[in-house]
Design an enzyme around this catalytic site. Structure first.
Site, mmCIF file in Angstrom:
data_model
loop_
_atom_site.group_PDB
_atom_site.id
_atom_site.type_symbol
_atom_site.label_atom_id
_atom_site.label_comp_id
_atom_site.label_asym_id
_atom_site.label_seq_id
_atom_site.Cartn_x
_atom_site.Cartn_y
_atom_site.Cartn_z
ATOM 1 N N THR A 121 -25.224 -13.142 -26.335
ATOM 2 C CA THR A 121 -23.848 -13.598 -26.505
ATOM 3 C C THR A 121 -23.018 -12.593 -27.291
ATOM 4 O OG1 THR A 121 -22.532 -15.256 -27.680
ATOM 5 C CG2 THR A 121 -24.722 -14.904 -28.513
ATOM 6 N N ASP A 122 -21.708 -12.643 -27.084
ATOM 7 C CA ASP A 122 -20.815 -11.781 -27.880
ATOM 8 C C ASP A 122 -20.745 -12.227 -29.343
ATOM 9 O OD1 ASP A 122 -19.327 -14.120 -27.524
ATOM 10 O OD2 ASP A 122 -17.594 -13.133 -26.607
ATOM 11 N N GLU A 123 -21.242 -13.443 -29.633
ATOM 12 C CA GLU A 123 -21.152 -13.941 -31.010
ATOM 13 C C GLU A 123 -21.990 -13.124 -31.987
ATOM 14 O OE1 GLU A 123 -21.540 -18.084 -31.642
ATOM 15 O OE2 GLU A 123 -20.484 -18.602 -29.818
ATOM 16 N N TYR A 148 -26.714 -20.321 -35.266
ATOM 17 C CA TYR A 148 -26.943 -20.008 -33.849
ATOM 18 C C TYR A 148 -26.828 -18.510 -33.593
ATOM 19 C CZ TYR A 148 -25.560 -19.025 -29.033
ATOM 20 O OH TYR A 148 -25.455 -18.450 -27.789
ATOM 21 N N LYS A 152 -29.562 -15.541 -32.335
ATOM 22 C CA LYS A 152 -29.384 -14.735 -31.116
ATOM 23 C C LYS A 152 -29.415 -13.245 -31.484
ATOM 24 C CE LYS A 152 -28.814 -15.826 -27.430
ATOM 25 N NZ LYS A 152 -29.790 -16.157 -26.353
ATOM 26 N N GLN A 192 -13.402 -31.831 -23.379
ATOM 27 C CA GLN A 192 -12.000 -32.241 -23.241
ATOM 28 C C GLN A 192 -11.728 -32.846 -21.859
ATOM 29 O OE1 GLN A 192 -11.301 -32.190 -26.150
ATOM 30 N NE2 GLN A 192 -12.431 -30.407 -26.926
ATOM 31 N N HIS A 274 -15.909 -21.143 -38.818
ATOM 32 C CA HIS A 274 -15.396 -21.013 -37.437
ATOM 33 C C HIS A 274 -14.916 -19.587 -37.118
ATOM 34 C CE1 HIS A 274 -12.691 -23.244 -34.274
ATOM 35 N NE2 HIS A 274 -13.536 -22.375 -33.717
HETATM 36 P P1 NAD Z 1 -27.742 -24.644 -22.491
HETATM 37 O O1 NAD Z 1 -27.924 -25.232 -23.848
HETATM 38 O O2 NAD Z 1 -26.847 -25.297 -21.513
HETATM 39 O O3 NAD Z 1 -29.166 -24.476 -21.779
HETATM 40 C C1 NAD Z 1 -30.310 -24.045 -22.459
HETATM 41 C C2 NAD Z 1 -31.530 -24.409 -21.612
HETATM 42 O O4 NAD Z 1 -32.703 -23.909 -22.293
HETATM 43 C C3 NAD Z 1 -31.725 -25.911 -21.429
HETATM 44 O O5 NAD Z 1 -32.049 -26.200 -20.071
HETATM 45 C C4 NAD Z 1 -32.916 -26.235 -22.348
HETATM 46 O O6 NAD Z 1 -33.687 -27.327 -21.883
HETATM 47 C C5 NAD Z 1 -33.684 -24.938 -22.304
HETATM 48 N N1 NAD Z 1 -34.536 -24.736 -23.496
HETATM 49 C C6 NAD Z 1 -34.179 -24.892 -24.793
HETATM 50 N N2 NAD Z 1 -35.232 -24.635 -25.598
HETATM 51 C C7 NAD Z 1 -36.266 -24.293 -24.783
HETATM 52 C C8 NAD Z 1 -37.607 -23.902 -25.021
HETATM 53 N N3 NAD Z 1 -38.105 -23.813 -26.263
HETATM 54 N N4 NAD Z 1 -38.397 -23.605 -23.951
HETATM 55 C C9 NAD Z 1 -37.901 -23.701 -22.675
HETATM 56 N N5 NAD Z 1 -36.645 -24.077 -22.408
HETATM 57 C C10 NAD Z 1 -35.823 -24.368 -23.446
HETATM 58 O O7 NAD Z 1 -27.288 -23.133 -22.768
HETATM 59 P P2 NAD Z 1 -26.315 -22.183 -21.930
HETATM 60 O O8 NAD Z 1 -24.932 -22.380 -22.403
HETATM 61 O O9 NAD Z 1 -26.649 -22.299 -20.509
HETATM 62 O O10 NAD Z 1 -26.790 -20.760 -22.468
HETATM 63 C C11 NAD Z 1 -27.847 -20.058 -21.833
HETATM 64 C C12 NAD Z 1 -28.023 -18.704 -22.491
HETATM 65 O O11 NAD Z 1 -26.813 -17.961 -22.399
HETATM 66 C C13 NAD Z 1 -28.364 -18.789 -23.970
HETATM 67 O O12 NAD Z 1 -29.306 -17.780 -24.267
HETATM 68 C C14 NAD Z 1 -27.034 -18.500 -24.665
HETATM 69 O O13 NAD Z 1 -27.245 -17.903 -25.930
HETATM 70 C C15 NAD Z 1 -26.412 -17.529 -23.696
HETATM 71 N N6 NAD Z 1 -24.943 -17.474 -23.688
HETATM 72 C C16 NAD Z 1 -24.207 -18.619 -23.524
HETATM 73 C C17 NAD Z 1 -22.822 -18.541 -23.433
HETATM 74 C C18 NAD Z 1 -21.972 -19.763 -23.198
HETATM 75 O O14 NAD Z 1 -20.754 -19.666 -23.145
HETATM 76 N N7 NAD Z 1 -22.546 -20.943 -23.014
HETATM 77 C C19 NAD Z 1 -22.188 -17.293 -23.553
HETATM 78 C C20 NAD Z 1 -22.970 -16.154 -23.732
HETATM 79 C C21 NAD Z 1 -24.347 -16.249 -23.792
HETATM 80 O O1 TDX Z 2 -14.309 -30.399 -29.415
HETATM 81 C C1 TDX Z 2 -14.188 -29.189 -29.641
HETATM 82 N N1 TDX Z 2 -12.983 -28.710 -30.075
HETATM 83 C C2 TDX Z 2 -12.758 -27.402 -30.333
HETATM 84 O O2 TDX Z 2 -11.640 -27.023 -30.731
HETATM 85 C C3 TDX Z 2 -15.278 -28.243 -29.437
HETATM 86 C C4 TDX Z 2 -16.619 -28.731 -28.966
HETATM 87 C C5 TDX Z 2 -15.021 -26.912 -29.693
HETATM 88 N N2 TDX Z 2 -13.811 -26.500 -30.130
HETATM 89 C C6 TDX Z 2 -13.560 -25.061 -30.330
HETATM 90 C C7 TDX Z 2 -14.605 -24.279 -31.079
HETATM 91 C C8 TDX Z 2 -14.506 -22.912 -30.447
HETATM 92 O O3 TDX Z 2 -13.460 -22.166 -31.038
HETATM 93 O O4 TDX Z 2 -13.563 -24.502 -29.012
HETATM 94 C C9 TDX Z 2 -14.146 -23.192 -29.004
HETATM 95 C C10 TDX Z 2 -15.338 -23.180 -28.057
HETATM 96 O O5 TDX Z 2 -16.352 -23.990 -28.632
HETATM 97 P P1 TDX Z 2 -17.813 -24.144 -27.979
HETATM 98 O O6 TDX Z 2 -17.689 -24.648 -26.589
HETATM 99 O O7 TDX Z 2 -18.665 -24.881 -28.945
HETATM 100 O O8 TDX Z 2 -18.249 -22.600 -27.828
HETATM 101 P P2 TDX Z 2 -18.466 -21.418 -28.905
HETATM 102 O O9 TDX Z 2 -18.765 -21.931 -30.253
HETATM 103 O O10 TDX Z 2 -17.339 -20.452 -28.726
HETATM 104 O O11 TDX Z 2 -19.837 -20.778 -28.291
HETATM 105 C C11 TDX Z 2 -20.008 -20.652 -26.870
HETATM 106 O O12 TDX Z 2 -19.801 -19.322 -26.448
HETATM 107 C C12 TDX Z 2 -20.722 -18.360 -26.895
HETATM 108 C C13 TDX Z 2 -21.406 -21.106 -26.465
HETATM 109 O O13 TDX Z 2 -21.609 -22.440 -26.881
HETATM 110 C C14 TDX Z 2 -22.466 -20.191 -27.038
HETATM 111 O O14 TDX Z 2 -23.751 -20.550 -26.564
HETATM 112 C C15 TDX Z 2 -22.153 -18.781 -26.612
HETATM 113 O O15 TDX Z 2 -23.032 -17.892 -27.245
#
Ligand code: NAD
Ligand code: TDX
Length: 332
Positions: A121-123, A148, A152, A192, A274
């Site tokens: 992730t970019d985080e 988190y 990562k 939302q 945040h």
């Molecule tokens: P998610 O939480 O929707 O899915 C995670 C999945 O991993 C789930 O299916 C869960 O059951 C599985 N899991 C968790 N722990 C496990 C374990 N110990 N063994 C096997 N499976 C396990 O997450 P996501 O949003 O799909 O993110 C997927 C990946 O992408 C993560 O590595 C996250 O850091 C990265 N990522 C997410 C975002 C984003 O915007 N969501 C952005 C950049 C990177």
């Molecule tokens: O109800 C909400 N209201 C709100 O204002 C929630 C759930 C979030 N937020 C804000 C927090 C963040 O600024 O919205 C933004 C996005 O929040 P999230 O969906 O929780 O994402 P973020 O924390 O940015 O992280 C996501 O992107 C990077 C993914 O969850 C991570 O897994 C990924 O690494």
């Protein structure tokens, strides 16, 4: 035909990737997923059984991982605890899965000499000021803020160390915020949308000025396939689609697209620590590997995502009350 193992393939981005692979390649996919609260079998429904197999298990289970790595040539590692708000509440599972789980996969990759792609992730880079002209690049120093993002960052550093010390054939990508179908209702955009469907007002943390750089999950998938095909082992690629939006603008766009007054939302308690802004410069991926995103119109992508949540209420309805109770307990 390649044999691919996809960890976390029943989660949001992992399941989008499995759908993308089935549609665009002839690879066979084994999904390894623990089916935590974030994993959902239904996200893989309808995929051909001769192409996709689900193994329910933990990436930190060394014996299981060793067995599965012996049967594939490529591993794409999505599995993680992924939600910042949960990591503030209980960090432990983040260390177990994101750090120890990734370590377990690296040791198996070393033994079996399989190609591993690590999804990050970019985080890991921390955050930017709203007026900072810079964006994150592959050279930005790590500076994670939350439990988190620190786990990562740790997992990325483990991958780099296993490449250098043991010759593991791995690449890493750091992507910006994803949106699209199959995203858990705990996350910002689905929360939302499903709030509006349920007649609950959207909830904006703090002033809502924080900026996220949105990319459609399908564009993330095409970028990962591009890196698997053309990326250089040992290298890191940033994935982003120039999609910066403030949280307030996103909530107002959702309300507008759903036929509600654009100011029908509430400000709630801010997230601790945040991050203010994320922004990705994906020049390297575009110029060196020739990747381009397909979803250039964020509002059109948002509209399609809203339609998906309207049409697939049975996919998310079981999780909604528990998620809202969790947020309500924190004043969010
Ligand atoms: P998610 O939480 O929707 O899915 C995670 C999945 O991993 C789930 O299916 C869960 O059951 C599985 N899991 C968790 N722990 C496990 C374990 N110990 N063994 C096997 N499976 C396990 O997450 P996501 O949003 O799909 O993110 C997927 C990946 O992408 C993560 O590595 C996250 O850091 C990265 N990522 C997410 C975002 C984003 O915007 N969501 C952005 C950049 C990177
Ligand atoms: O109800 C909400 N209201 C709100 O204002 C929630 C759930 C979030 N937020 C804000 C927090 C963040 O600024 O919205 C933004 C996005 O929040 P999230 O969906 O929780 O994402 P973020 O924390 O940015 O992280 C996501 O992107 C990077 C993914 O969850 C991570 O897994 C990924 O690494």
């Amino acid at each position: 035909m390649a044999r691919m193992l996809v960890t976390g393939g029943a989660g949001f981005i992992g399941s989008n990737f499995v759908h993308h692979v089935v549609e665009h390649t002839d690879h066979h996919v084994t999904v390894l997923d623990k089916l935590t609260y974030a994993g959902n079998r239904a996200s893989l429904a309808g995929l051909p059984e001769d192409r996709v197999e689900l193994v329910v298990g933990d990436i930190a289970d060394a014996a299981l991982v060793d067995d599965l790595f012996g049967r594939v040539d490529t591993v794409v590692h999505y599995a993680a605890e992924s939600h910042n708000d949960n990591s503030l509440d209980d960090p432990r599972p983040f260390l177990d899965t994101n750090v120890v789980g990734t370590y377990t996969l690296l040791e198996a990759a070393r033994r079996h000499d399989v190609r591993l792609h690590h999804i990050s992730t970019d985080e890991v880079y921390g955050d930017l000021e709203l007026d900072d002209p810079e964006r994150f690049t592959e050279r930005t120093p790590y500076n994670p803020s939350s439990p988190y993002s620190s786990t990562k960052a740790a997992s990325d550093l483990l991958v780099r160390a296993w490449v250098r010390s043991f010759g593991v054939r791995a690449t890493i990508s750091n992507c910006s915020n994803n949106y699209g179908p199959y995203q858990h209702v705990e996350k910002f955009i689905p929360r939302q949308i499903t709030n509006v469907i349920r007649g609950i007002r959207p909830k904006l943390y703090g002033a809502g000025e924080n900026v996220r750089d949105w990319i459609h999950a399908d564009d993330h998938s095409s970028a990962v396939l591009t890196i698997l095909e053309k990326g250089e082992v040992g290298e890191t690629y940033l994935i982003g689609a120039d999609g910066e939006e403030s949280n307030r603008d996103v909530v107002e766009a959702i309300l507008g697209l759903m036929g509600e007054p654009r100011d029908a939302y509430d400000h709630v308690a801010d997230r601790a620590g945040h991050d203010m802004r994320y922004a990705i410069d994906s020049t390297r991926l575009r110029t060196e590997l020739g990747w381009r995103p397909q979803f250039s119109d964020f509002r059109a992508g948002l509209e399609a995502t809203i339609r998906w949540y309207r049409d697939n209420e049975s996919w998310w309805v079981g999780a909604k009350d528990g998620v809202e109770a969790f947020y309500a307990s924190k004043g969010q």
